[in-house]
Design a protein around this motif. Structure first.
Motif, mmCIF file in Angstrom:
data_model
loop_
_atom_site.group_PDB
_atom_site.id
_atom_site.type_symbol
_atom_site.label_atom_id
_atom_site.label_comp_id
_atom_site.label_asym_id
_atom_site.label_seq_id
_atom_site.Cartn_x
_atom_site.Cartn_y
_atom_site.Cartn_z
ATOM 1 N N SER A 287 25.539 -1.973 -1.315
ATOM 2 C CA SER A 287 24.554 -3.036 -1.106
ATOM 3 C C SER A 287 23.168 -2.548 -1.521
ATOM 4 C CB SER A 287 24.533 -3.453 0.367
ATOM 5 O OG SER A 287 25.778 -4.008 0.728
ATOM 6 N N VAL A 288 22.582 -3.207 -2.508
ATOM 7 C CA VAL A 288 21.218 -2.899 -2.948
ATOM 8 C C VAL A 288 20.516 -4.240 -3.169
ATOM 9 C CG1 VAL A 288 19.744 -1.743 -4.630
ATOM 10 C CG2 VAL A 288 22.000 -0.796 -4.109
ATOM 11 N N ASP A 289 19.668 -4.626 -2.235
ATOM 12 C CA ASP A 289 19.074 -5.965 -2.297
ATOM 13 C C ASP A 289 17.760 -6.024 -3.051
ATOM 14 O OD1 ASP A 289 21.052 -7.495 -0.891
ATOM 15 O OD2 ASP A 289 20.468 -6.416 0.907
ATOM 16 N N SER A 290 17.287 -4.886 -3.524
ATOM 17 C CA SER A 290 16.078 -4.883 -4.339
ATOM 18 C C SER A 290 15.969 -3.545 -5.059
ATOM 19 C CB SER A 290 14.824 -5.100 -3.479
ATOM 20 O OG SER A 290 13.656 -5.017 -4.273
ATOM 21 N N LEU A 291 15.387 -3.577 -6.264
ATOM 22 C CA LEU A 291 15.078 -2.341 -6.979
ATOM 23 C C LEU A 291 13.635 -1.918 -6.766
ATOM 24 C CD1 LEU A 291 16.985 -2.844 -10.362
ATOM 25 C CD2 LEU A 291 17.676 -1.503 -8.354
ATOM 26 N N ASN A 292 12.937 -2.671 -5.936
ATOM 27 C CA ASN A 292 11.580 -2.321 -5.526
ATOM 28 C C ASN A 292 11.679 -1.649 -4.157
ATOM 29 O OD1 ASN A 292 9.090 -2.517 -4.090
ATOM 30 N ND2 ASN A 292 8.360 -4.048 -5.536
ATOM 31 N N PRO A 293 11.330 -0.372 -4.038
ATOM 32 C CA PRO A 293 11.501 0.329 -2.761
ATOM 33 C C PRO A 293 10.836 -0.376 -1.576
ATOM 34 C CG PRO A 293 10.980 1.889 -4.496
ATOM 35 C CD PRO A 293 10.812 0.520 -5.086
ATOM 36 N N HIS A 294 9.690 -1.009 -1.804
ATOM 37 C CA HIS A 294 8.999 -1.696 -0.709
ATOM 38 C C HIS A 294 9.770 -2.940 -0.270
ATOM 39 C CE1 HIS A 294 5.589 0.980 -1.133
ATOM 40 N NE2 HIS A 294 5.526 0.692 -2.427
ATOM 41 N N MET A 295 10.285 -3.708 -1.250
ATOM 42 C CA MET A 295 11.080 -4.878 -0.916
ATOM 43 C C MET A 295 12.410 -4.470 -0.292
ATOM 44 S SD MET A 295 11.360 -8.113 -0.688
ATOM 45 C CE MET A 295 9.891 -8.640 -1.599
ATOM 46 N N PHE A 296 12.984 -3.369 -0.791
ATOM 47 C CA PHE A 296 14.219 -2.840 -0.201
ATOM 48 C C PHE A 296 14.013 -2.568 1.288
ATOM 49 C CE2 PHE A 296 17.023 0.578 1.115
ATOM 50 C CZ PHE A 296 18.232 0.281 0.513
ATOM 51 N N TYR A 297 12.897 -1.948 1.609
ATOM 52 C CA TYR A 297 12.585 -1.663 3.015
ATOM 53 C C TYR A 297 12.369 -2.950 3.809
ATOM 54 C CZ TYR A 297 9.986 -0.092 7.108
ATOM 55 O OH TYR A 297 9.560 0.122 8.398
ATOM 56 N N GLN A 298 11.692 -3.914 3.193
ATOM 57 C CA GLN A 298 11.434 -5.179 3.890
ATOM 58 C C GLN A 298 12.739 -5.910 4.226
ATOM 59 O OE1 GLN A 298 8.529 -7.738 1.978
ATOM 60 N NE2 GLN A 298 9.207 -9.545 3.104
ATOM 61 N N ILE A 299 13.697 -5.863 3.318
ATOM 62 C CA ILE A 299 14.953 -6.586 3.530
ATOM 63 C C ILE A 299 15.896 -5.822 4.459
ATOM 64 C CG2 ILE A 299 17.047 -7.456 2.394
ATOM 65 C CD1 ILE A 299 15.290 -8.039 -0.078
ATOM 66 N N THR A 300 15.976 -4.496 4.299
ATOM 67 C CA THR A 300 16.981 -3.719 5.037
ATOM 68 C C THR A 300 16.464 -3.106 6.332
ATOM 69 O OG1 THR A 300 16.452 -1.607 3.939
ATOM 70 C CG2 THR A 300 18.068 -3.065 2.853
#
Length: 329
Positions: A123-136
């Protein structure tokens, strides 16, 4: 082999999604935004190794060839490698897959492959580390990316990456994702946000159809790939200029359920006909002895005789599933 599991709509079931835990260490907005909380405030015991073996054996006897080990986060189980080995050792099982959030992959994916894992979804919901953190809710982007690289390094021919489409969050990242898979053997699977019992507002605010992505792909030379017997519901597209592939999972599309080929068993031993069904049927009392296999098979087939033709998501009915982690997504 016992008679092939089939329902009254002539659908045959080659694919078992077997949850081994509903615990997860991520806090994804669309699944467990407040983190994992045990049902009724207490942890219940999940399927033991011998129960898992009997479950898979019964399904394999009735034509199942693919098992996906799911959660929660399945790699949180200390015996996860043993689970893989047990599933892979069952006669008739040719594909052993797992879906993971990827945080333990870099350290352990080699031993998982050695134990018999043939396919892996991350599961990878974003390739932007900041957005990844926001989602996960977890700052683990670098670890997950390293895990994907490690999986390819140790011999997996392809890694499937699951991305839940979220309007106004990751919905603008298609160009970034396409660039990422151009030279990598990754099947990127965009999954439409699905409504479950605990996230009505999130669904209303962030659901986005995959149709716009499909139209973009077709307009840019992507071609639909033929679907295999034990494949999941993704519409997979390929392009001569890309090493990677794109998959679209669109449960709200007409006739989505016509090709259903999978059944689900929860981490507590309940059989679920559908991710969005209204009930689960307990199998655990028939998982205690090898001598109960015929009775177990009969109970599963009896439930298949009552399996509905499709889900009722279009009517706003998401069934009893409180969140996707509860029965393995």
């Amino acid at each position: 082999m016992a008679q092939q599991f089939a329902d009254n709509f002539d659908r045959k079931f080659y694919y078992l999604r077997l949850s081994v835990t509903d615990v997860c260490n991520f806090k994804c907005t669309y699944c467990l935004p407040d983190g994992y909380k045990p049902e009724n405030g207490k942890r219940e015991s999940f399927l033991e190794l011998d129960e898992i073996e009997r479950t898979v054996s019964a399904f394999a006897r009735c034509g199942t060839s693919k098992v996906r080990i799911t959660g929660g986060e399945p790699s949180l189980r200390k015996d996860f490698t043993d689970i893989i080995r047990t599933v892979a050792s069952q006669p008739g099982i040719t594909k052993v897959a797992t879906t993971t959030n990827g945080y333990r992959m870099e350290k352990h994916v080699a031993e998982w492959r050695e134990a018999g894992l043939t396919d892996i979804n991350v599961s990878v919901d974003s390739l932007n580390p900041h957005m990844f953190y926001q989602i996960t809710g977890e700052n683990k982007f670098a670890e997950v990316m390293a895990g994907i690289d490690k999986a390819l390094e140790v011999g997996f021919k392809q890694v499937k990456v699951n991305t839940v489409l979220l309007k106004d969050l990751n919905s603008t990242e298609l160009p970034l994702f396409l660039k990422w898979i151009q030279t990598r053997p990754i099947q990127l699977r965009f999954i439409e946000l699905m409504q479950t019992g605990e996230m009505n507002d999130l669904f209303k605010n962030h659901h986005q159809s995959g149709v716009s992505i499909r139209n973009h792909l077709i307009a840019n030379g992507w071609l639909l790939k033929a679907r295999g017997e034990s494949d999941g519901p993704a519409q997979v597209f390929i392009h001569p200029d890309y090493v990677g592939e794109i998959g679209l999972i669109m449960p709200y599309e007409k006739d989505f359920c016509q090709s259903c080929n999978r059944l689900r068993v929860s981490a507590k031993g309940k059989l679920h006909m559908c991710l969005f069904g209204d009930y689960g049927v307990d199998l655990r009392d028939l998982l205690q002895q090898d001598s109960q296999q015929d009775e177990l098979i009969q109970r599963i087939q009896t439930q298949l005789d009552n399996k509905a033709e499709g889900h009722f998501l279009h009517d706003g009915h998401a069934g009893m599933t409180p969140h996707l982690a509860s029965i393995g997504g």
